[in-house]
Design an enzyme around this catalytic site. Structure first.
Site, mmCIF file in Angstrom:
data_model
loop_
_atom_site.group_PDB
_atom_site.id
_atom_site.type_symbol
_atom_site.label_atom_id
_atom_site.label_comp_id
_atom_site.label_asym_id
_atom_site.label_seq_id
_atom_site.Cartn_x
_atom_site.Cartn_y
_atom_site.Cartn_z
ATOM 1 N N ASP A 112 0.802 -1.607 -0.084
ATOM 2 C CA ASP A 112 0.016 0.124 -0.043
ATOM 3 C C ASP A 112 0.957 1.355 0.059
ATOM 4 O O ASP A 112 1.693 1.431 -0.885
ATOM 5 C CB ASP A 112 -0.846 -0.122 1.219
ATOM 6 C CG ASP A 112 -2.048 0.852 1.139
ATOM 7 O OD1 ASP A 112 -3.107 0.815 0.322
ATOM 8 O OD2 ASP A 112 -1.559 1.887 1.890
ATOM 9 N N ARG A 113 0.774 2.060 0.944
ATOM 10 C CA ARG A 113 1.558 3.480 0.950
ATOM 11 C C ARG A 113 2.954 2.816 1.210
ATOM 12 O O ARG A 113 3.700 3.747 0.147
ATOM 13 C CB ARG A 113 1.423 4.332 2.292
ATOM 14 C CG ARG A 113 -0.303 4.576 2.694
ATOM 15 C CD ARG A 113 -0.757 5.265 1.397
ATOM 16 N NE ARG A 113 -0.296 6.430 1.140
ATOM 17 C CZ ARG A 113 -0.356 7.318 0.141
ATOM 18 N NH1 ARG A 113 -1.161 7.122 -1.005
ATOM 19 N NH2 ARG A 113 0.115 8.601 -0.033
ATOM 20 N N HIS A 157 -11.133 8.327 -0.477
ATOM 21 C CA HIS A 157 -10.257 8.853 0.515
ATOM 22 C C HIS A 157 -8.953 9.751 -0.065
ATOM 23 O O HIS A 157 -8.635 10.619 0.416
ATOM 24 C CB HIS A 157 -9.872 8.242 1.569
ATOM 25 C CG HIS A 157 -9.204 6.993 0.932
ATOM 26 N ND1 HIS A 157 -9.744 5.961 0.099
ATOM 27 C CD2 HIS A 157 -7.660 6.407 1.126
ATOM 28 C CE1 HIS A 157 -8.805 5.266 -0.482
ATOM 29 N NE2 HIS A 157 -7.791 5.307 0.325
ATOM 30 N N TYR A 217 -0.842 11.560 2.150
ATOM 31 C CA TYR A 217 -1.725 11.269 0.845
ATOM 32 C C TYR A 217 -1.734 12.703 0.009
ATOM 33 O O TYR A 217 -1.978 12.588 -1.101
ATOM 34 C CB TYR A 217 -3.160 11.147 1.358
ATOM 35 C CG TYR A 217 -3.570 9.626 1.645
ATOM 36 C CD1 TYR A 217 -3.985 8.843 0.677
ATOM 37 C CD2 TYR A 217 -3.090 9.087 2.621
ATOM 38 C CE1 TYR A 217 -4.259 7.343 0.891
ATOM 39 C CE2 TYR A 217 -3.353 7.743 2.751
ATOM 40 C CZ TYR A 217 -3.889 6.953 1.966
ATOM 41 O OH TYR A 217 -4.003 5.584 2.332
ATOM 42 N N HIS A 277 -7.042 -7.245 0.859
ATOM 43 C CA HIS A 277 -5.995 -6.057 0.799
ATOM 44 C C HIS A 277 -4.998 -6.310 1.978
ATOM 45 O O HIS A 277 -3.660 -5.876 1.641
ATOM 46 C CB HIS A 277 -6.551 -4.590 1.082
ATOM 47 C CG HIS A 277 -5.727 -3.713 0.944
ATOM 48 N ND1 HIS A 277 -5.056 -3.395 -0.273
ATOM 49 C CD2 HIS A 277 -5.393 -2.510 1.953
ATOM 50 C CE1 HIS A 277 -4.091 -2.240 -0.040
ATOM 51 N NE2 HIS A 277 -4.405 -1.813 1.357
#
Length: 302
Positions: A112-113, A157, A217, A277
């Site tokens: 992910d990030r 988001h 983000y 996920h």
């Protein structure tokens, strides 16, 4: 090194606060012996998401597991400009902590990030990153390009946290518990991946980091896109073996993940995985096997 008494630490690992870019210090778990591999966590989690994979890898690797800047127990510098939480800066963090531990070369696995940080670290530090593993994400630039129409609602988001500083932080802070819990619940299809205490750990850690998470983000809607575009237009590619595992998001959003990642890497393996996920916690054996296979491929003469 020191051993933490925090219950949300990786069993058998020691902990240090290591210097990263710009004087920031990261909370880092270190364990095992052998070639170094760095594991980078995703949202809305901490380094603790790697606990099962890390302990398995420690039998053959030196495993380095930081909280990203702005997350967990790492420093959370105020956003003073677009560079504070750019993936370039966060990638520099990774290179510095690995070098500080004596590892000029290391494998890099991100979820992910953390995978976005990993891509940028690998592009900027090709001599340091031996191989790159990606769990369930697309490159930053491509993420924005594949989101279209009502299907983009799955990434709502991203749009909220892309807004200028102030409003998104206040909005999220007003309902922080519900906001972060919504992702853990929506992305854990049957609700079995997290125990109640681990779920609570992720929520509370994120609630203490609203401003820095939003800044992370926001960077991915601005400076990170700009830097990716420069690399794409310049024909720059990932120079090391790259492995990607993911859910089958392509069928839902209408993109070809192999084509997307292939544009960034000429030495790519891709496989869909029957997991949600949070695959490092749902199927740690499969993720560990993925890392070991990728590491072995990077050491095999071409």
């Amino acid at each position: 090194m020191m051993t933490s008494t925090d219950p949300f630490t990786i069993r058998g690992f020691s902990y240090e606060r290591l210097a990263a870019a710009g004087g920031v210090r990261l909370n880092v778990a270190i364990g095992g012996n052998g070639p170094a591999v760095v594991l980078l966590h995703g949202f809305p989690q901490t380094h603790y998401m790697w606990r099962e994979v890390a302990t398995r890898l420690a039998s053959t690797h030196t495993v380095i597991v930081p909280d990203l800047r702005g997350y967990g127990a790492s420093d959370k510098p105020a956003e003073t400009g677009p560079d504070t939480y750019s993936k370039r800066t966060m990638g520099e963090d990774v290179a510095r902590i690995a070098a500080g531990l004596g590892h000029e070369r290391f494998g890099l696995i991100g979820h992910d990030r953390g995978a976005l940080v990993g891509v940028r670290a690998a592009l900027d530090h090709p001599d340091a990153v031996e191989y790159l593993g990606i769990l369930d994400v697309l490159p930053t630039l491509d993420t924005w390009e594949v989101l279209h129409g009502v299907d983009a609602k799955v990434a709502w988001h991203l749009y909220l946290m892309a807004q200028p500083a102030g409003l998104p932080e206040r909005m999220i802070a007003a309902v922080a518990e519900e906001f972060f819990a919504s992702f853990l619940d929506a992305w854990d299809a049957d609700g079995s991946t997290f125990s109640p205490d681990v779920r609570r750990h992720y929520i509370e850690s994120s609630m203490r980091a609203v401003d820095s998470i939003v800044a992370d983000y926001r960077a991915s809607a601005g400076i990170d896109v700009e830097q990716d575009r420069v690399d794409r237009e310049g024909g720059r590619k990932l120079a090391m073996p790259v492995g990607v595992i993911s859910q089958d998001w392509g069928s839902q959003l209408g993109f070809d993940p192999i084509a997307i990642w292939g544009a960034w890497s000429s030495d790519l393996t891709y496989e869909p995985i029957a997991a949600g996920h949070f695959m490092a916690e749902e199927k740690p054996e499969d993720v560990t096997r993925f890392v070991r296979t990728l590491a072995a491929r990077s050491s095999t003469p071409s």
